[in-house]
Design a protein around this motif. Structure first.
Motif, mmCIF file in Angstrom:
data_model
loop_
_atom_site.group_PDB
_atom_site.id
_atom_site.type_symbol
_atom_site.label_atom_id
_atom_site.label_comp_id
_atom_site.label_asym_id
_atom_site.label_seq_id
_atom_site.Cartn_x
_atom_site.Cartn_y
_atom_site.Cartn_z
ATOM 1 N N UNK A 172 0.850 -1.195 0.000
ATOM 2 C CA UNK A 172 0.000 0.000 0.000
ATOM 3 C C UNK A 172 0.885 1.244 0.000
ATOM 4 N N UNK A 173 0.492 2.250 -0.796
ATOM 5 C CA UNK A 173 1.241 3.501 -0.825
ATOM 6 C C UNK A 173 0.282 4.659 -1.072
ATOM 7 N N UNK A 174 0.819 5.859 -0.991
ATOM 8 C CA UNK A 174 0.025 7.042 -1.299
ATOM 9 C C UNK A 174 -0.569 6.926 -2.690
ATOM 10 N N UNK A 175 0.216 6.422 -3.627
ATOM 11 C CA UNK A 175 -0.229 6.380 -5.019
ATOM 12 C C UNK A 175 -1.342 5.368 -5.222
ATOM 13 N N UNK A 176 -1.278 4.233 -4.554
ATOM 14 C CA UNK A 176 -2.378 3.288 -4.702
ATOM 15 C C UNK A 176 -3.626 3.791 -4.004
ATOM 16 N N UNK A 177 -3.479 4.545 -2.916
ATOM 17 C CA UNK A 177 -4.645 5.133 -2.271
ATOM 18 C C UNK A 177 -5.378 6.073 -3.230
ATOM 19 N N UNK A 178 -4.627 6.798 -4.054
ATOM 20 C CA UNK A 178 -5.211 7.798 -4.944
ATOM 21 C C UNK A 178 -5.458 7.287 -6.357
ATOM 22 N N UNK A 179 -5.115 6.044 -6.629
ATOM 23 C CA UNK A 179 -5.103 5.564 -8.009
ATOM 24 C C UNK A 179 -6.479 5.474 -8.656
ATOM 25 N N UNK A 180 -7.540 5.417 -7.861
ATOM 26 C CA UNK A 180 -8.869 5.235 -8.430
ATOM 27 C C UNK A 180 -9.580 6.515 -8.815
ATOM 28 N N UNK A 181 -8.949 7.676 -8.631
ATOM 29 C CA UNK A 181 -9.628 8.944 -8.907
ATOM 30 C C UNK A 181 -8.764 9.840 -9.788
ATOM 31 N N UNK A 182 -9.438 10.779 -10.427
ATOM 32 C CA UNK A 182 -8.765 11.824 -11.174
ATOM 33 C C UNK A 182 -8.504 12.978 -10.205
ATOM 34 N N UNK A 183 -7.244 13.326 -10.004
ATOM 35 C CA UNK A 183 -6.925 14.387 -9.056
ATOM 36 C C UNK A 183 -5.862 15.297 -9.641
ATOM 37 N N UNK A 184 -5.707 16.443 -9.017
ATOM 38 C CA UNK A 184 -4.732 17.436 -9.459
ATOM 39 C C UNK A 184 -3.876 17.853 -8.291
ATOM 40 N N UNK A 185 -2.575 17.809 -8.471
ATOM 41 C CA UNK A 185 -1.632 18.362 -7.502
ATOM 42 C C UNK A 185 -1.347 19.777 -7.960
ATOM 43 N N UNK A 186 -1.863 20.769 -7.193
ATOM 44 C CA UNK A 186 -1.891 22.142 -7.681
ATOM 45 C C UNK A 186 -1.125 23.082 -6.774
ATOM 46 N N UNK A 187 -0.700 24.207 -7.351
ATOM 47 C CA UNK A 187 -0.186 25.334 -6.588
ATOM 48 C C UNK A 187 -1.080 26.536 -6.906
ATOM 49 N N UNK A 188 -1.735 27.045 -5.870
ATOM 50 C CA UNK A 188 -2.757 28.072 -6.027
ATOM 51 C C UNK A 188 -2.250 29.379 -5.431
ATOM 52 N N UNK A 189 -2.396 30.473 -6.172
ATOM 53 C CA UNK A 189 -1.981 31.778 -5.671
ATOM 54 C C UNK A 189 -3.050 32.304 -4.711
ATOM 55 N N UNK A 190 -2.690 32.469 -3.454
ATOM 56 C CA UNK A 190 -3.618 32.933 -2.417
ATOM 57 C C UNK A 190 -3.026 34.187 -1.775
ATOM 58 N N UNK A 191 -3.352 35.321 -2.355
ATOM 59 C CA UNK A 191 -2.747 36.558 -1.872
ATOM 60 C C UNK A 191 -1.261 36.561 -2.137
ATOM 61 N N UNK A 192 -0.471 36.787 -1.088
ATOM 62 C CA UNK A 192 0.983 36.837 -1.259
ATOM 63 C C UNK A 192 1.633 35.484 -0.988
ATOM 64 N N UNK A 193 0.822 34.433 -0.889
ATOM 65 C CA UNK A 193 1.335 33.102 -0.563
ATOM 66 C C UNK A 193 0.890 32.104 -1.632
#
Length: 289
Positions: A1-22
């Motif tokens: 079991x790994x992080x990747x198998x936990x997430x393997x059944x869904x479509x997901x996005x690893x994102x970087x979102x601009x939130x103000x100055x962070x």
């Protein structure tokens, strides 16, 4: 079991979102038009705390966001103390950036503290609250010192065993496979120079004066209008069951669920119990709006 198998059944996005100055790191999944559910981790944690929960919630039709909170993980690290109003400001900036007028908040430990404060100050933005082994209602110098000491050792010593021991504090029953992978993820985060430079800010709430200033008192919890579910592990090393009972009593209409043989990460350690409980609570909260 790994992080990747936990997430393997869904479509997901690893994102970087601009939130103000962070810039905020996020794991996003689920239909764009689903109700927003935001998952908030604990002190010096990161979004991987919810890899066992995102698939079930996204598959149920919710638009899920697990984020690295202000100064945590790979999110931006402004040089200012990590106090609760700053975390709330960052949470609201994230909601604004993704177009979420309201969101269900799932907060573990520090994340529950932040979610509760947000719900008390901005009731129109919080559709419901789940408080998983929430901190912030007590001043316990022994627990505060344990958290500071274990985290500093994990972040400032090159020996990965200190990171493993810091992570093991969260489990009643250590998961060898996924635990080792999460240890490696956390080790890389903790040993990034920016994280080490910012560590004193992340531990600010473990100092007496700052904690007193930010304490989540009963009068503030009494102002929370959002439907609230409190989830606790009976082997939580950072707070015993009476603390959960007091939180539940302070928040109008809140309910409490105790997980047996469970530590500080109920959503992870007991995911097979937590996920259906959460989904039933979210469905009920949605109908009540």
């Amino acid at each position: 079991m790994s992080i990747w198998t936990e997430l393997s059944g869904i479509d997901y996005r690893h994102a970087y979102v601009e939130t103000g100055d962070v810039t905020t790191r996020a794991l996003q999944a689920g239909p764009q038009d689903g109700e927003h559910v935001v998952f908030l981790h604990g002190t010096t944690g990161h979004l991987e705390a919810f890899v066992r929960n995102i698939p079930a919630h996204a598959s149920a039709g919710y638009r899920c966001h697990a984020i690295d909170m202000l100064g945590h993980g790979y999110t931006g690290k402004p040089d200012r103390p990590g106090e609760i109003p700053a975390y709330v400001e960052h949470l609201l900036a994230y909601l604004d950036a993704v177009g979420a007028e309201r969101a269900h908040i799932v907060g573990e430990s520090l994340g529950g503290w932040v979610g509760s404060w947000a719900a008390s100050e901005y009731p129109d933005r919080v559709a419901s609250l789940q408080l998983l082994c929430m901190g912030g209602t007590k001043i316990n110098p022994e627990v505060m010192e344990r958290l500071k000491t274990s985290t500093r050792a994990a972040a400032l010593d090159d020996d990965i065993s200190f990171t493993r021991e810091r992570l093991r504090l969260l489990w009643a029953d250590w998961d060898e496979d996924l635990g080792d992978e999460l240890t490696q993820v956390r080790y890389e985060i903790y040993h990034h120079p920016d994280f080490q430079r910012n560590l004193h800010n992340l531990l600010a709430l473990q100092e007496l004066d700052a904690r007193e200033r930010n304490l989540l008192r009963p009068d503030r919890m009494a102002r929370i209008k959002a439907p609230t579910l409190v989830v606790w592990g009976n082997k939580n090393p950072f707070g015993e069951v009476p603390e959960a009972e007091a939180i539940t009593a302070a928040i109008p209409g809140a309910r409490l669920k105790i997980f047996n043989e469970c530590g500080h990460w109920p959503q992870h350690e007991k995911a097979e119990v937590y996920n259906p409980l959460s989904l039933a609570f979210l469905a009920e909260a949605s109908k009540a709006e």
